[in-house]
Design a protein around this motif. Structure first.
Motif, PDB file in Angstrom:
ATOM      1  N   THR A  44       0.835  -1.189   0.000  1.00  0.00           N
ATOM      2  CA  THR A  44       0.000   0.000   0.000  1.00  0.00           C
ATOM      3  C   THR A  44       0.879   1.252   0.000  1.00  0.00           C
ATOM      4  OG1 THR A  44      -0.230  -0.197   2.405  1.00  0.00           O
ATOM      5  CG2 THR A  44      -2.024  -1.038   1.055  1.00  0.00           C
ATOM      6  N   PHE A  45       0.308   2.335  -0.440  1.00  0.00           N
ATOM      7  CA  PHE A  45       1.024   3.593  -0.631  1.00  0.00           C
ATOM      8  C   PHE A  45       1.813   3.984   0.615  1.00  0.00           C
ATOM      9  CE2 PHE A  45       0.766   8.378  -0.668  1.00  0.00           C
ATOM     10  CZ  PHE A  45       1.687   8.571  -1.694  1.00  0.00           C
ATOM     11  N   GLN A  46       3.126   4.138   0.445  1.00  0.00           N
ATOM     12  CA  GLN A  46       4.071   4.565   1.477  1.00  0.00           C
ATOM     13  C   GLN A  46       4.196   3.588   2.646  1.00  0.00           C
ATOM     14  OE1 GLN A  46       2.778   8.549   2.472  1.00  0.00           O
ATOM     15  NE2 GLN A  46       3.850   9.467   0.742  1.00  0.00           N
ATOM     16  N   ASP A  47       3.790   2.344   2.420  1.00  0.00           N
ATOM     17  CA  ASP A  47       3.907   1.334   3.484  1.00  0.00           C
ATOM     18  C   ASP A  47       4.235  -0.020   2.858  1.00  0.00           C
ATOM     19  OD1 ASP A  47       3.789  -0.350   5.640  1.00  0.00           O
ATOM     20  OD2 ASP A  47       1.833   0.353   6.357  1.00  0.00           O
ATOM     21  N   PHE A  48       5.518  -0.358   2.786  1.00  0.00           N
ATOM     22  CA  PHE A  48       5.957  -1.602   2.149  1.00  0.00           C
ATOM     23  C   PHE A  48       5.603  -2.833   2.977  1.00  0.00           C
ATOM     24  CE2 PHE A  48       8.230   0.957  -0.821  1.00  0.00           C
ATOM     25  CZ  PHE A  48       8.508   0.129  -1.907  1.00  0.00           C
ATOM     26  N   GLU A  49       5.140  -2.641   4.202  1.00  0.00           N
ATOM     27  CA  GLU A  49       4.803  -3.777   5.058  1.00  0.00           C
ATOM     28  C   GLU A  49       3.321  -4.116   5.028  1.00  0.00           C
ATOM     29  OE1 GLU A  49       7.294  -5.426   6.435  1.00  0.00           O
ATOM     30  OE2 GLU A  49       8.624  -3.913   5.550  1.00  0.00           O
ATOM     31  N   SER A  50       2.522  -3.344   4.296  1.00  0.00           N
ATOM     32  CA  SER A  50       1.073  -3.510   4.372  1.00  0.00           C
ATOM     33  C   SER A  50       0.440  -3.711   2.994  1.00  0.00           C
ATOM     34  CB  SER A  50       0.436  -2.274   5.027  1.00  0.00           C
ATOM     35  OG  SER A  50      -0.983  -2.339   4.961  1.00  0.00           O
ATOM     36  N   THR A  51      -0.641  -4.485   2.976  1.00  0.00           N
ATOM     37  CA  THR A  51      -1.515  -4.582   1.802  1.00  0.00           C
ATOM     38  C   THR A  51      -2.964  -4.457   2.277  1.00  0.00           C
ATOM     39  OG1 THR A  51      -1.447  -7.007   1.979  1.00  0.00           O
ATOM     40  CG2 THR A  51       0.052  -5.978   0.396  1.00  0.00           C
ATOM     41  N   LYS A  52      -3.164  -3.660   3.323  1.00  0.00           N
ATOM     42  CA  LYS A  52      -4.465  -3.518   3.969  1.00  0.00           C
ATOM     43  C   LYS A  52      -5.552  -3.129   2.970  1.00  0.00           C
ATOM     44  CE  LYS A  52      -6.813  -1.001   7.688  1.00  0.00           C
ATOM     45  NZ  LYS A  52      -6.671   0.047   8.734  1.00  0.00           N
ATOM     46  N   GLY A  53      -6.660  -3.850   3.034  1.00  0.00           N
ATOM     47  CA  GLY A  53      -7.800  -3.559   2.175  1.00  0.00           C
ATOM     48  C   GLY A  53      -7.824  -4.367   0.894  1.00  0.00           C
ATOM     49  N   TRP A  54      -6.721  -5.103   0.616  1.00  0.00           N
ATOM     50  CA  TRP A  54      -6.602  -5.857  -0.623  1.00  0.00           C
ATOM     51  C   TRP A  54      -6.419  -7.349  -0.322  1.00  0.00           C
ATOM     52  CZ3 TRP A  54      -6.926  -3.343  -5.347  1.00  0.00           C
ATOM     53  CH2 TRP A  54      -6.874  -1.947  -5.309  1.00  0.00           C
ATOM     54  N   ILE A  55      -7.036  -8.173  -1.142  1.00  0.00           N
ATOM     55  CA  ILE A  55      -6.872  -9.617  -1.027  1.00  0.00           C
ATOM     56  C   ILE A  55      -6.721 -10.204  -2.431  1.00  0.00           C
ATOM     57  CG2 ILE A  55      -8.207  -9.795   1.110  1.00  0.00           C
ATOM     58  CD1 ILE A  55     -10.558 -10.828  -0.591  1.00  0.00           C
ATOM     59  N   VAL A  56      -6.252 -11.432  -2.495  1.00  0.00           N
ATOM     60  CA  VAL A  56      -6.212 -12.190  -3.748  1.00  0.00           C
ATOM     61  C   VAL A  56      -6.951 -13.496  -3.524  1.00  0.00           C
ATOM     62  CG1 VAL A  56      -4.769 -13.369  -5.441  1.00  0.00           C
ATOM     63  CG2 VAL A  56      -4.044 -11.162  -4.517  1.00  0.00           C
ATOM     64  N   GLU A  57      -7.945 -13.758  -4.362  1.00  0.00           N
ATOM     65  CA  GLU A  57      -8.703 -15.008  -4.317  1.00  0.00           C
ATOM     66  C   GLU A  57      -8.762 -15.604  -5.712  1.00  0.00           C
ATOM     67  OE1 GLU A  57     -12.551 -14.189  -2.729  1.00  0.00           O
ATOM     68  OE2 GLU A  57     -11.857 -14.124  -0.642  1.00  0.00           O
ATOM     69  N   ASP A  58      -8.269 -16.833  -5.853  1.00  0.00           N
ATOM     70  CA  ASP A  58      -8.256 -17.513  -7.157  1.00  0.00           C
ATOM     71  C   ASP A  58      -7.593 -16.637  -8.223  1.00  0.00           C
ATOM     72  OD1 ASP A  58      -9.630 -19.723  -6.084  1.00  0.00           O
ATOM     73  OD2 ASP A  58     -11.561 -18.744  -6.406  1.00  0.00           O
ATOM     74  N   ASN A  59      -6.468 -15.996  -7.824  1.00  0.00           N
ATOM     75  CA  ASN A  59      -5.671 -15.131  -8.703  1.00  0.00           C
ATOM     76  C   ASN A  59      -6.412 -13.874  -9.145  1.00  0.00           C
ATOM     77  OD1 ASN A  59      -3.087 -16.539  -8.935  1.00  0.00           O
ATOM     78  ND2 ASN A  59      -4.291 -18.167  -9.901  1.00  0.00           N
ATOM     79  N   VAL A  60      -7.462 -13.509  -8.418  1.00  0.00           N
ATOM     80  CA  VAL A  60      -8.178 -12.248  -8.661  1.00  0.00           C
ATOM     81  C   VAL A  60      -7.827 -11.274  -7.540  1.00  0.00           C
ATOM     82  CG1 VAL A  60     -10.416 -11.122  -8.910  1.00  0.00           C
ATOM     83  CG2 VAL A  60     -10.056 -13.416  -9.861  1.00  0.00           C
ATOM     84  N   LEU A  61      -7.325 -10.113  -7.916  1.00  0.00           N
ATOM     85  CA  LEU A  61      -6.984  -9.057  -6.965  1.00  0.00           C
ATOM     86  C   LEU A  61      -8.245  -8.257  -6.652  1.00  0.00           C
ATOM     87  CD1 LEU A  61      -4.841  -7.251  -5.489  1.00  0.00           C
ATOM     88  CD2 LEU A  61      -4.607  -6.014  -7.655  1.00  0.00           C
ATOM     89  N   ILE A  62      -8.547  -8.090  -5.362  1.00  0.00           N
ATOM     90  CA  ILE A  62      -9.803  -7.454  -4.960  1.00  0.00           C
ATOM     91  C   ILE A  62      -9.525  -6.382  -3.902  1.00  0.00           C
ATOM     92  CG2 ILE A  62     -12.100  -7.806  -3.951  1.00  0.00           C
ATOM     93  CD1 ILE A  62     -11.800 -10.799  -4.773  1.00  0.00           C
ATOM     94  N   PHE A  63     -10.102  -5.193  -4.121  1.00  0.00           N
ATOM     95  CA  PHE A  63     -10.137  -4.190  -3.058  1.00  0.00           C
ATOM     96  C   PHE A  63     -11.515  -4.276  -2.421  1.00  0.00           C
ATOM     97  CE2 PHE A  63     -11.140   0.127  -1.462  1.00  0.00           C
ATOM     98  CZ  PHE A  63     -10.163   0.199  -0.471  1.00  0.00           C
ATOM     99  N   ASN A  64     -11.555  -4.751  -1.194  1.00  0.00           N
ATOM    100  CA  ASN A  64     -12.821  -4.864  -0.473  1.00  0.00           C
ATOM    101  C   ASN A  64     -12.738  -4.149   0.868  1.00  0.00           C
ATOM    102  OD1 ASN A  64     -11.206  -6.551   1.008  1.00  0.00           O
ATOM    103  ND2 ASN A  64     -12.531  -8.353   0.890  1.00  0.00           N
ATOM    104  N   GLY A  65     -11.802  -3.204   0.956  1.00  0.00           N
ATOM    105  CA  GLY A  65     -11.616  -2.458   2.188  1.00  0.00           C
ATOM    106  C   GLY A  65     -12.418  -1.171   2.194  1.00  0.00           C
ATOM    107  N   VAL A  66     -12.133  -0.336   3.180  1.00  0.00           N
ATOM    108  CA  VAL A  66     -12.762   0.975   3.291  1.00  0.00           C
ATOM    109  C   VAL A  66     -11.764   2.006   2.808  1.00  0.00           C
ATOM    110  CG1 VAL A  66     -13.797   2.645   4.876  1.00  0.00           C
ATOM    111  CG2 VAL A  66     -14.120   0.189   5.265  1.00  0.00           C
ATOM    112  N   SER A  67     -12.168   2.828   1.860  1.00  0.00           N
ATOM    113  CA  SER A  67     -11.241   3.781   1.254  1.00  0.00           C
ATOM    114  C   SER A  67     -10.921   4.920   2.215  1.00  0.00           C
ATOM    115  CB  SER A  67     -11.837   4.353  -0.032  1.00  0.00           C
ATOM    116  OG  SER A  67     -12.862   5.275   0.269  1.00  0.00           O
TER     117      SER A  67
END
Length: 268
Positions: A44-67
């Protein structure tokens, strides 16, 4: 001349040629950006340790977080670990009704920037039905007004170079919850960007130079308008579009959005 010297004289240029050819071939190959059904290679932007709000399911990248627009907790746009300059990228995208997202490139993560769109240019991803009924736009009055103000010029529509270049064709995008396909080409050597939506070329634009500067002057990214944008911090829009090499980015924005078959090819 001894035989072994003759062999070396003939072999070394061939070896160099093969090595250079192999490197060029590897760089020009299409590569998947979803590795092992994971978020490896992303942050995630400016945070190399985080991918908060994003998941991968069956090779599909999904944003299902709160913007950030809804949470106020900081931008959660997803960036590639690697930086790119000249490239082509293909991906399918699907968005929920009223949703909004985008693809960016040339994003710089210096801490003086609060958001990736202060530096990165964006190709719009949007539920096209918003332009028939702006009130369905997720994200509140800001997103509703963005659509209302753009009903004639379409610089915020699907396939637009956001606020800079409208698509030339408006009836190509599929409805919400259906898969669309983007093929985007960014080539600073040729000074040309292109957007192909569902196999139709819908947008073509410069990436730098007088023509690009003229587009910026007519947009919200115009530096003279920056003083009204305090939420951006001191950097404002001053460096917008200035980095030909930077991270690619999928935007944090209201509404679940999915991406699949994300493939990139670097251009020589």
């Amino acid at each position: 001349m001894p035989k072994n010297r003759i062999i070396r004289k003939l072999f070394l240029p061939l070896l160099v040629f093969l090595l250079l050819t192999n490197c060029k071939s590897e760089n020009s190959e299409w590569k998947s950006l979803i590795v092992d059904n994971s978020l490896e290679g992303w942050h995630t932007f400016q945070d190399f340790e985080s991918t908060k709000g994003w998941i991968v399911e069956d090779n599909v990248l999904i944003f299902n977080g709160v913007s950030d627009m809804e949470s106020g907790e900081g931008d959660a746009s997803l960036l590639s670990d690697k930086e790119y300059e000249n490239f082509e990228i293909k991906f399918d995208w699907k968005i929920i009704p009223g949703g909004n997202s985008g693809f960016m490139w040339g994003v710089n993560e210096d801490k003086k920037y609060n958001y990736p769109y202060q530096t990165g240019q964006e190709i719009q991803i949007l539920d096209p039905a918003i332009y028939d009924n702006p009130k369905i736009a997720l994200g509140g009055d800001m997103e509703i007004n963005n659509a209302v103000e753009d009903l004639e010029v379409h610089k915020h529509f699907v396939g637009a170079l956001y606020d800079l270049s409208a698509p030339s064709v408006l009836d190509v995008a599929k409805s919400a919850n259906e898969w669309n396909s983007y093929h985007i080409k960014i080539d600073y050597k040729a000074n040309r960007g292109e957007v192909i939506l569902n196999d139709v070329l819908i947008n073509s634009f410069p990436l730098q130079g007088p023509e690009w500067e003229a587009m910026v002057q007519k947009s919200k990214f115009n530096k003279s308008k920056s003083e009204d944008s305090e939420y951006l911090g001191d950097a404002r829009w001053y460096d917008f579009g200035r980095f030909s090499k930077g991270h690619i980015c999928f935007q944090d924005h209201p509404g679940e959005v999915s991406f699949r078959n994300i493939m990139i090819k670097e251009l020589e």
